[in-house]
Design a protein around this motif. Structure first.
Motif, short mmCIF file in Angstrom:
data_model
loop_
_atom_site.label_atom_id
_atom_site.label_comp_id
_atom_site.label_asym_id
_atom_site.label_seq_id
_atom_site.Cartn_x
_atom_site.Cartn_y
_atom_site.Cartn_z
N VAL A 132 0.83 -1.21 0.00
CA VAL A 132 0.00 0.00 0.00
C VAL A 132 0.87 1.27 0.00
O VAL A 132 0.63 2.20 -0.77
N VAL A 133 1.90 1.28 0.83
CA VAL A 133 2.73 2.49 0.92
C VAL A 133 3.47 2.78 -0.39
O VAL A 133 3.35 3.88 -0.94
N PRO A 134 4.23 1.81 -0.94
CA PRO A 134 4.90 2.13 -2.21
C PRO A 134 3.93 2.40 -3.37
O PRO A 134 4.31 3.03 -4.36
N LYS A 135 2.70 1.96 -3.24
CA LYS A 135 1.73 2.20 -4.31
C LYS A 135 1.15 3.61 -4.23
O LYS A 135 0.92 4.25 -5.26
N LEU A 136 0.92 4.12 -3.02
CA LEU A 136 0.24 5.41 -2.91
C LEU A 136 1.19 6.60 -2.85
O LEU A 136 0.78 7.74 -3.01
N MET A 137 2.49 6.36 -2.60
CA MET A 137 3.39 7.51 -2.38
C MET A 137 3.46 8.40 -3.62
O MET A 137 3.41 7.93 -4.75
N ASN A 138 3.58 9.71 -3.37
CA ASN A 138 3.54 10.69 -4.46
C ASN A 138 4.65 10.50 -5.48
O ASN A 138 4.51 10.89 -6.64
N ASN A 139 5.78 9.94 -5.06
CA ASN A 139 6.91 9.76 -5.97
C ASN A 139 6.87 8.41 -6.69
O ASN A 139 7.79 8.08 -7.43
N ALA A 140 5.81 7.61 -6.47
CA ALA A 140 5.76 6.27 -7.09
C ALA A 140 5.87 6.37 -8.61
O ALA A 140 6.62 5.62 -9.24
N ALA A 141 5.14 7.31 -9.21
CA ALA A 141 5.13 7.40 -10.67
C ALA A 141 6.51 7.75 -11.20
O ALA A 141 7.01 7.13 -12.15
N ALA A 142 7.17 8.75 -10.57
CA ALA A 142 8.51 9.15 -11.03
C ALA A 142 9.48 7.98 -10.90
O ALA A 142 10.30 7.71 -11.79
N SER A 143 9.36 7.25 -9.80
CA SER A 143 10.26 6.12 -9.58
C SER A 143 10.06 5.02 -10.62
O SER A 143 11.03 4.48 -11.16
N HIS A 144 8.81 4.71 -10.91
CA HIS A 144 8.56 3.64 -11.90
C HIS A 144 9.01 4.06 -13.30
O HIS A 144 9.49 3.23 -14.07
N VAL A 145 8.88 5.34 -13.63
CA VAL A 145 9.39 5.80 -14.94
C VAL A 145 10.91 5.65 -14.97
O VAL A 145 11.49 5.19 -15.95
#
Lengths: 402, 85
Positions: A132-145
């Motif tokens: 849940v935490v790594p999915k909702l964190m605001n930087n998740a999208a930047a990290s996955h890119v």
């Protein structure tokens, strides 16, 4: 100082699942706003929005990825893939080590918060998924890119409400211009169209129940949207050397803070951001042919923004065109500046000005050429993109035709 | 407490005044309540009376709910409470 150009663009939003689809819709003045469709929508007073339709995460992402990707991350990855593919860049070696990702989002994984609060509070569950935490964190999208495209340089997420994407792109621009990074992947995304996300906005009493009509006298509020816009900002010499197709040049930006009110906009703050972007780009106001407005469709924003444009541009204000594409795709909150940058690129590259649709009655307090209802052909050399956030944080970008 | 007393208590709290300083004739403007304060007052009134007030900050004059004075607000609430009953 380096010159900075855009060599790739990608998007997904209520108007389309790609840049060509989105620009076609903007040319046609099509409206992507409609009835919201999600759990408990019948308990909302506001039931319309610019929802992304027909986006199936299943099939696009595998099971392991799905446990880690909130909808805002899914949108970001789809848009980033389109942008990076168009740029033709492959991030390897020194290029990969120095290039990064700066993205904007206001809420991050809002539907992950929503789903899991529902599970523990409403359904009484005492266990949530481990990610849940790594999915909702605001930087998740930047990290996955960064992981998906091997971007190993500076990466982070900017969160300034409705100006998040513009603040993010301003950062990416500054990093490429200074020579710190040869290329940056930048833009933003938002996915707040779930029960909790809309309920929170409903509380402010600034949402429209029927349509987003920026600058129109009978406007009655904003309409939320969702999606992502992602771009490749690249050092001009680097792009030229590899023969890349250049969409336009980013020539300047400015940020300002109203330091006044948490929700009411300030004419001075908006004006300082626009004037600052012109100064940073070292251009005269007479060169600006188009402004993509913040244009939320609220009483307060639209009249304040028009007054600020009149202050900054003087007599030129009556010659330039200013439109709000939020009338078509809704307000993407932290992702909005990124999707709206596409309208600036279309103006500069294709000579087509996206309209402000839903325009019904002139407002004497918004007496500018708002390109009502129908797109227009016009040659534009310089365009501005405005974003003015709750909290009084403003960011304006300046772009030029190449 | 009457509906009027309950409304005055809510408005007085928002305006940081004593209830005795708020009269039925007072307008929210005179009491120094801003547009945000108005949105908060409406929320507090909805919670107090368990009603929904049709109010959009973009067009405060457009709905049937009259906010021009404390007395007008009280009349509006009385009719919403009666509709609910």
């Amino acid at each position: 100082m380096k010159r900075v150009v855009i060599t790739g663009a990608g998007t997904i939003n209520a108007l389309g699942h790609s840049v060509p689809e989105t620009l076609d819709a903007m040319r046609e003045g099509r409206c992507g706003i409609g009835d919201l469709d999600f759990r408990d929508v019948d308990r909302l007073a506001i039931r319309i929005g610019g929802q992304v339709r027909g986006f199936e995460a299943e099939g696009r992402f595998n099971r392991q990825q799905m446990t880690l990707y909130d909808r805002f991350t899914q949108f970001t990855l789809a848009a980033a893939q389109e942008a990076i593919t168009q740029s033709g860049l492959e991030f390897q070696g020194d290029l990969a080590a120095r290039s990064g990702v700066v993205l904007g989002t206001a809420g991050g994984g809002v539907s992950t918060w929503d789903d899991n609060y529902r599970a523990v509070y409403e359904e009484g569950k005492n266990r949530v998924h481990p990610f849940v935490v790594p999915k909702l964190m605001n930087n998740a999208a930047a990290s996955h890119v960064s992981m998906e495209h091997n971007l190993k340089g500076p990466s982070f997420t900017v969160s300034t409400a409705c100006a998040s994407s513009n603040h993010a792109m301003a950062q990416a621009f500054a990093m490429v211009r200074s020579g710190m990074a040869p290329a940056m992947v930048t833009g933003g995304s938002e996915s707040m169209l779930c029960f909790g996300g809309v309920k929170a906005w409903e509380g402010l009493r600034v949402m429209s129940k029927d349509a987003c009509r920026p600058f129109s006298l009978n406007r009655n509020g904003m309409v939320q949207g969702e999606g992502a816009g992602v771009f490749v900002f690249e050092d001009y010499d680097h792009a030229r050397a590899r023969g890349a197709d250049i969409l336009c040049e980013v020539i300047g930006f400015a940020m300002s803070s109203d330091a006044a009110d948490i929700v009411m906009p300030s004419k001075q703050g908006a004006a300082r951001a626009m004037a600052g972007a012109l100064a940073d780009a070292r251009i005269d106001r007479s060169e600006v042919g188009y402004i993509n407005a913040h244009g939320t469709g609220t009483t307060a924003n639209d009249k304040t923004e028009c007054a600020a444009v009149a202050d900054v541009f003087g007599p030129q204000a009556d010659k330039l065109m200013i439109s709000s594409t939020k009338s078509m795709h809704g307000h993407l909150i932290g992702g909005t500046g990124a999707v709206e940058l596409l309208a600036c690129i279309m103006a500069l590259r294709d000579g087509v000005i996206a309209p402000t649709i839903g325009y019904e009655e002139p407002d004497p307090e918004c007496a500018l050429d708002v390109v009502p209802n129908t797109a227009r052909e016009a040659k534009v050399t310089v365009a501005l993109s405005n974003a003015f956030a709750f909290g009084g944080l403003n960011a304006v970008l300046a772009l030029r035709r190449v | 407490m009457s509906i009027q007393d309950r409304v005055i208590a809510i408005i007085a709290e928002q305006a940081v005044l004593e209830p005795s300083d708020v009269t039925p004739e007072s307008s929210l403007d005179e009491l120094g309540i801003s547009s945000l304060g108005l949105v908060e007052s409406i929320f507090a009134i909805e919670e107090e009376f368990d009603i929904s007030i049709p109010f959009n900050a973009n067009e405060p004059g457009a709905s049937d709910f009259d906010i021009s004075s404390v007395a007008a607000i009280v009349r509006g609430i009385e009719s919403l409470v009666a509709e609910k009953a």
